[in-house]
Design a protein around this motif. Structure first.
Motif, mmCIF file in Angstrom:
data_model
loop_
_atom_site.group_PDB
_atom_site.id
_atom_site.type_symbol
_atom_site.label_atom_id
_atom_site.label_comp_id
_atom_site.label_asym_id
_atom_site.label_seq_id
_atom_site.Cartn_x
_atom_site.Cartn_y
_atom_site.Cartn_z
ATOM 1 N N VAL A 8 0.953 -1.237 0.016
ATOM 2 C CA VAL A 8 0.162 0.073 -0.052
ATOM 3 C C VAL A 8 0.934 1.257 -0.061
ATOM 4 C CG1 VAL A 8 -1.864 1.416 1.225
ATOM 5 C CG2 VAL A 8 -1.948 -1.166 1.041
ATOM 6 N N PHE A 9 1.909 1.329 0.749
ATOM 7 C CA PHE A 9 2.773 2.433 0.760
ATOM 8 C C PHE A 9 3.405 2.510 -0.479
ATOM 9 C CE2 PHE A 9 4.202 3.086 5.294
ATOM 10 C CZ PHE A 9 3.164 3.876 5.704
ATOM 11 N N GLY A 10 3.912 1.427 -1.271
ATOM 12 C CA GLY A 10 4.551 1.442 -2.281
ATOM 13 C C GLY A 10 3.566 2.002 -3.446
ATOM 14 N N LEU A 11 2.350 1.588 -3.443
ATOM 15 C CA LEU A 11 1.377 2.291 -4.400
ATOM 16 C C LEU A 11 1.394 3.737 -4.711
ATOM 17 C CD1 LEU A 11 -1.328 -0.328 -4.234
ATOM 18 C CD2 LEU A 11 -0.083 -0.008 -6.172
ATOM 19 N N ILE A 12 1.227 4.155 -3.194
ATOM 20 C CA ILE A 12 1.241 5.665 -2.953
ATOM 21 C C ILE A 12 2.503 6.276 -3.199
ATOM 22 C CG2 ILE A 12 0.747 7.288 -1.301
ATOM 23 C CD1 ILE A 12 -1.066 5.602 0.025
ATOM 24 N N ALA A 13 3.548 5.802 -2.795
ATOM 25 C CA ALA A 13 5.070 6.116 -2.928
ATOM 26 C C ALA A 13 5.471 6.405 -4.518
ATOM 27 C CB ALA A 13 5.832 5.481 -2.271
ATOM 28 N N GLY A 14 4.819 5.302 -5.271
ATOM 29 C CA GLY A 14 5.243 5.460 -6.542
ATOM 30 C C GLY A 14 4.488 6.478 -7.190
ATOM 31 N N ALA A 15 3.089 6.793 -7.040
ATOM 32 C CA ALA A 15 2.759 8.113 -7.693
ATOM 33 C C ALA A 15 3.475 9.101 -7.096
ATOM 34 C CB ALA A 15 1.173 7.765 -6.905
ATOM 35 N N ILE A 16 3.770 9.424 -5.795
ATOM 36 C CA ILE A 16 4.522 10.490 -5.395
ATOM 37 C C ILE A 16 5.772 10.670 -6.126
ATOM 38 C CG2 ILE A 16 5.401 11.860 -3.377
ATOM 39 C CD1 ILE A 16 3.053 10.852 -1.617
ATOM 40 N N ALA A 17 6.587 9.490 -6.177
ATOM 41 C CA ALA A 17 7.698 9.517 -6.918
ATOM 42 C C ALA A 17 7.677 10.076 -8.604
ATOM 43 C CB ALA A 17 8.471 8.217 -6.918
ATOM 44 N N LYS A 18 6.557 9.573 -9.107
ATOM 45 C CA LYS A 18 6.277 10.065 -10.312
ATOM 46 C C LYS A 18 5.929 11.431 -10.320
ATOM 47 C CE LYS A 18 5.410 9.150 -14.643
ATOM 48 N NZ LYS A 18 6.451 8.844 -15.702
ATOM 49 N N PHE A 19 5.361 12.116 -9.487
ATOM 50 C CA PHE A 19 4.890 13.401 -9.167
ATOM 51 C C PHE A 19 6.184 14.309 -9.157
ATOM 52 C CE2 PHE A 19 3.875 17.257 -6.616
ATOM 53 C CZ PHE A 19 2.803 17.791 -7.780
ATOM 54 N N ILE A 20 7.186 13.626 -8.247
ATOM 55 C CA ILE A 20 8.450 14.513 -8.063
ATOM 56 C C ILE A 20 9.452 14.502 -9.102
ATOM 57 C CG2 ILE A 20 10.372 14.515 -6.602
ATOM 58 C CD1 ILE A 20 8.844 13.273 -4.274
ATOM 59 N N LEU A 21 9.376 13.278 -10.061
ATOM 60 C CA LEU A 21 9.983 13.410 -11.108
ATOM 61 C C LEU A 21 9.583 12.982 -12.259
ATOM 62 C CD1 LEU A 21 12.773 10.865 -9.660
ATOM 63 C CD2 LEU A 21 13.294 13.204 -10.157
ATOM 64 N N PRO A 22 8.818 13.931 -12.729
ATOM 65 C CA PRO A 22 7.963 13.935 -13.804
ATOM 66 C C PRO A 22 8.649 13.294 -15.242
ATOM 67 C CG PRO A 22 8.120 15.960 -13.494
ATOM 68 C CD PRO A 22 8.806 15.353 -12.476
ATOM 69 N N LEU A 71 12.013 6.618 -5.474
ATOM 70 C CA LEU A 71 12.552 7.541 -6.228
ATOM 71 C C LEU A 71 13.976 6.841 -6.670
ATOM 72 C CD1 LEU A 71 12.028 10.766 -3.941
ATOM 73 C CD2 LEU A 71 11.525 10.466 -6.526
ATOM 74 N N ILE A 72 14.795 6.172 -5.877
ATOM 75 C CA ILE A 72 15.878 5.699 -6.249
ATOM 76 C C ILE A 72 15.686 4.450 -7.473
ATOM 77 C CG2 ILE A 72 17.546 3.787 -5.590
ATOM 78 C CD1 ILE A 72 17.284 5.206 -2.740
ATOM 79 N N LEU A 73 14.523 3.793 -7.359
ATOM 80 C CA LEU A 73 14.218 2.877 -8.193
ATOM 81 C C LEU A 73 13.768 3.416 -9.592
ATOM 82 C CD1 LEU A 73 12.403 -0.196 -6.740
ATOM 83 C CD2 LEU A 73 14.815 -0.024 -7.735
ATOM 84 N N LEU A 74 12.972 4.528 -9.409
ATOM 85 C CA LEU A 74 12.771 5.291 -10.878
ATOM 86 C C LEU A 74 13.842 5.607 -11.261
ATOM 87 C CD1 LEU A 74 10.120 6.139 -12.393
ATOM 88 C CD2 LEU A 74 9.995 8.335 -10.967
ATOM 89 N N LEU A 75 14.822 6.381 -10.603
ATOM 90 C CA LEU A 75 16.068 6.908 -11.422
ATOM 91 C C LEU A 75 16.737 5.881 -12.067
ATOM 92 C CD1 LEU A 75 17.155 9.639 -8.794
ATOM 93 C CD2 LEU A 75 16.371 10.038 -10.783
ATOM 94 N N ILE A 76 17.058 4.577 -11.568
ATOM 95 C CA ILE A 76 17.646 3.502 -11.823
ATOM 96 C C ILE A 76 16.856 3.275 -13.139
ATOM 97 C CG2 ILE A 76 18.501 1.117 -11.526
ATOM 98 C CD1 ILE A 76 18.928 1.994 -8.509
ATOM 99 N N TYR A 77 15.662 2.770 -13.240
ATOM 100 C CA TYR A 77 14.805 2.726 -14.285
ATOM 101 C C TYR A 77 15.194 3.417 -15.419
ATOM 102 C CZ TYR A 77 10.864 1.484 -16.954
ATOM 103 O OH TYR A 77 10.087 1.068 -17.886
ATOM 104 N N ARG A 78 15.164 4.449 -15.273
ATOM 105 C CA ARG A 78 15.229 5.605 -16.165
ATOM 106 C C ARG A 78 16.639 5.778 -16.890
ATOM 107 N NH1 ARG A 78 12.158 11.050 -14.282
ATOM 108 N NH2 ARG A 78 9.961 10.277 -14.502
ATOM 109 N N LEU A 79 17.655 5.715 -16.004
ATOM 110 C CA LEU A 79 18.849 5.399 -16.465
ATOM 111 C C LEU A 79 19.220 4.016 -17.351
ATOM 112 C CD1 LEU A 79 21.171 6.246 -13.311
ATOM 113 C CD2 LEU A 79 20.967 7.509 -15.581
#
Length: 86
Positions: A8-22, A71-79
Motif C-alpha cells: 500500500v505504501f508502495g502504491l502511494i509512494a510510486g505515484a508521489i515519486a512520479k509526481f516528484i520526477l515527472p 525515487l531510487i528505483l525510478l532513477l535507476i529505471y530511467r538510467l
C-alpha cells in the motif's frame, strides 16, 4: 510492518515519486505502480539499515522511506531505459 502495508505504501509512494520526477516513462501507470511497490520494500530495508531497528506501522518515517526507495528505483529505471535506447 507487514508486506501488505509496504505494498500500500508502495502504491502511494510510486505515484508521489512520479509526481516528484515527472517525465515520459514507458509502461505508464503499471510500471509506476510496480516501481512504487518494489521501492516501498527497498525503502523499508534502507530505513531498517539506517535506523538499526525495523520500520513498523503507518507513520511518517515509514512513508518517507517508501518514497525514497521509489525515487531510487525510478532513477535507476530511467538510467537503464535511456542507455538501452540511446
Amino acid at each position: 510492518m507487514g508486506i501488505l502495508s509496504w505494498i500500500v505504501f508502495g502504491l502511494i509512494a510510486g505515484a508521489i515519486a512520479k509526481f516528484i520526477l515527472p517525465g515520459r516513462d514507458p509502461g505508464g501507470i503499471i510500471v509506476t505502480i510496480l516501481i512504487g511497490i518494489v521501492g516501498g520494500f527497498l525503502g523499508g530495508w534502507i530505513g531498517s539499515q539506517v535506523s538499526g531497528t525495523g520500520i513498523s506501522g503507518f507513520n511518517l518515517m515509514s512513508f518517507v522511506w517508501a518514497i525514497v526507495g521509489s525515487l531510487i528505483l525510478l532513477l535507476i529505471y530511467r538510467l537503464i531505459f535511456h542507455r538501452s535506447h540511446a
